[in-house]
Design an enzyme around this catalytic site. Sequence first.
Site, PDB file in Angstrom:
ATOM      1  N   TYR A 102      28.216   5.176 -44.563  1.00  0.00           N
ATOM      2  CA  TYR A 102      27.680   5.255 -43.199  1.00  0.00           C
ATOM      3  C   TYR A 102      27.806   3.852 -42.614  1.00  0.00           C
ATOM      4  CZ  TYR A 102      25.803   9.927 -43.867  1.00  0.00           C
ATOM      5  OH  TYR A 102      25.681  11.275 -44.081  1.00  0.00           O
ATOM      6  N   HIS A 104      34.248  11.660 -40.697  1.00  0.00           N
ATOM      7  CA  HIS A 104      33.550  12.935 -40.887  1.00  0.00           C
ATOM      8  C   HIS A 104      32.653  13.262 -39.699  1.00  0.00           C
ATOM      9  CE1 HIS A 104      30.602  15.765 -42.586  1.00  0.00           C
ATOM     10  NE2 HIS A 104      31.587  16.144 -43.361  1.00  0.00           N
ATOM     11  N   HIS A 105      31.773  12.333 -39.322  1.00  0.00           N
ATOM     12  CA  HIS A 105      31.025  12.526 -38.082  1.00  0.00           C
ATOM     13  C   HIS A 105      30.590  11.185 -37.497  1.00  0.00           C
ATOM     14  CE1 HIS A 105      27.381  12.808 -40.828  1.00  0.00           C
ATOM     15  NE2 HIS A 105      26.927  11.983 -39.913  1.00  0.00           N
ATOM     16  N   HIS A 112      30.169   8.215 -40.171  1.00  0.00           N
ATOM     17  CA  HIS A 112      30.191   8.652 -41.578  1.00  0.00           C
ATOM     18  C   HIS A 112      31.656   8.780 -41.991  1.00  0.00           C
ATOM     19  CE1 HIS A 112      29.498  12.198 -44.608  1.00  0.00           C
ATOM     20  NE2 HIS A 112      29.906  11.096 -45.193  1.00  0.00           N
ATOM     21  N   HIS A 149      18.730  20.370 -37.860  1.00  0.00           N
ATOM     22  CA  HIS A 149      18.648  19.253 -38.814  1.00  0.00           C
ATOM     23  C   HIS A 149      17.680  19.551 -39.959  1.00  0.00           C
ATOM     24  CE1 HIS A 149      18.676  15.107 -40.256  1.00  0.00           C
ATOM     25  NE2 HIS A 149      17.369  15.142 -40.261  1.00  0.00           N
ATOM     26  N   HIS A 179      17.224  18.069 -44.403  1.00  0.00           N
ATOM     27  CA  HIS A 179      17.810  17.202 -45.432  1.00  0.00           C
ATOM     28  C   HIS A 179      18.557  18.068 -46.457  1.00  0.00           C
ATOM     29  CE1 HIS A 179      15.229  13.454 -44.317  1.00  0.00           C
ATOM     30  NE2 HIS A 179      16.161  13.744 -43.442  1.00  0.00           N
ATOM     31  N   MET A 198      13.008  18.116 -43.968  1.00  0.00           N
ATOM     32  CA  MET A 198      12.738  18.258 -42.535  1.00  0.00           C
ATOM     33  C   MET A 198      13.155  19.658 -42.101  1.00  0.00           C
ATOM     34  SD  MET A 198      13.966  14.690 -40.824  1.00  0.00           S
ATOM     35  CE  MET A 198      13.066  13.164 -41.149  1.00  0.00           C
TER      36      MET A 198
END
Length: 576
Positions: free
Chosen positions: A232, A264-265, A335, A414, A416, A489
């Site tokens: 990241y 990737h993002h 990422h 979202h 985890h 989350m």
Amino acid sequence: RMQNSRSKPCSCPSLKLREVASMYFTMVAAFLVILVVALQGSAPRQSDFPYKVPLDPQGLLELSWNVSYPEQAVHFQLLIRDPQFGLLFGMSDRGELENADLAVLWSDGHSSYFGDAWSDAKGQLHMDSQQDFQLLWARRAPEGLYLLFRRAFNTCDSKDYLIEDGTVHLIYGILEKPVPSLQAINISALPGGLQRVQLLKPNISIPELPSDMKTMEITAPDVVIPSQETTYWCYMAELPESFPKHHIVMYEPVVTVGNEALVHHMEVFQCAAEFDSFPHYNGPCDSKMKPDRLNYCRHVLAAWAMGAQAFYYPEEAGLAFGGPGSSRYLRLEIHYHNPLVFKGRRDSSGIRLYYTATLRPYDAGIMELGLVYTPVMAIPPGEANFILTGYCTDKCTQLALPAAGIRIFASQLHTHLAGRKVVTVLSRDGRERQVVNADGHYSPHFQEIRMLKEVVAVFPGDELITTCTYNTEDRSRATVGGFGILEEMCVNYVHYYPQTQLELCKSAVDPGYLHRYFNLVNRFNDEEICMCPQVSVPQQFYSIPWNTFNRDVLKSLYGFAPISMHCNKSSAIRFP
């Protein structure tokens, strides 16, 4: 030429159809051999296939596709740059090669064959009695072999994958040597992998863009991508001095040519306005050298994930940035996914923002729905499908939303690492009216802001209910809610207009009722669970022996106990 196939009523094929299928399959095989020889030609037009993604990290397999909602079908175009002896391409629940739905191209060294197949739980391949990956043509071009095939969303075949809204796990495997038959392919030995995409893109008409539109590129400054699988990368950028208020009306990715399979993002965050300045930084986000203050750059301006297109705001709204009360500092986060551990690759990818000084009628806002980040919501270990639900209640929307309501046009789900499914529904007068966003194959490794197929109107008194499903089969102790990557989350960031003061509308179980749960569990168990007030909630969860009784009572508690409601304004001040 693609014909519109009439949809036929669903019926299960009888066993006799297997013979028909094998005849059809032999014809297809012959058809392919003829086609590959005959159609030495040019590449198809890109405009026919608006969506594109590399399947493998080297970019040797490139998938393009289009979606026909009238036909309820997807057309796939696969470019194989190095065909070797064929490949497998298909879909499965979470990217496994077992229990997968596959289109297979293979060669016995003399002839090439194509067929629709499926793999069982042991990874053994079987020809499907109902051939639903329909090969339309194959064509050799200087850059490789093109295959075009069609697949209906729903084939009514129990061996086929149902293509739905949300994330789809695409899988591939490359055949490096000839095989005598389909059954002789050992899928576990094939070099391959998976790629996640949103296949069913919304069919949205592109809004008219303003004539005074300007662009700004927030890009990495010629970074050397680290030679490790996952990085990241954080880079700080800033807006010009005294930059007035503007509206962002669209944004799109800028990906360095050659790095399409590595980026990737990406996300662009705006920093908190209460700090006058932020330090410059250009390095890994998890580095000890990263200044702590960068953690205050969390307001999302733009988010892109592989396979996503440009993001457009509705004509009547834009995302405000610049001007008083808005920070000049932005943080770009990229990422990089580098499983082949390439060394020395340089990258200047990022996001291009399109903005206008002519403000639109409404500011767009972002609201958090779901569960509060708190350890009182926990998932026992060893659970295959554990459900937690967060509420944005009628009382909160009654207080905080304008009489004319708000319009939700996009959503970013979202969780985890244990998250497997996420859905938000709108409820009015005690009845579920509409799905806001649902992802039944959700992956925490693929989070993008998705434009909704239709705008969702939310009025005062409506409820928004967000449910997450988790899998903790690989964990030996409870997973509690929180910010850590091994905590959990359950959030839906909804993008809407007109912006209101309501930034967060979430819930959690009432802590007093959780305390009663710990008391009850303690009385029923031989082992002592420490109930002392100084012992933290996570510690109490970690000390519970997870028998069936303790699991079932926790599920009941989360289903029926009163909730603690957070109905918050931007500065974390609650609505009364």
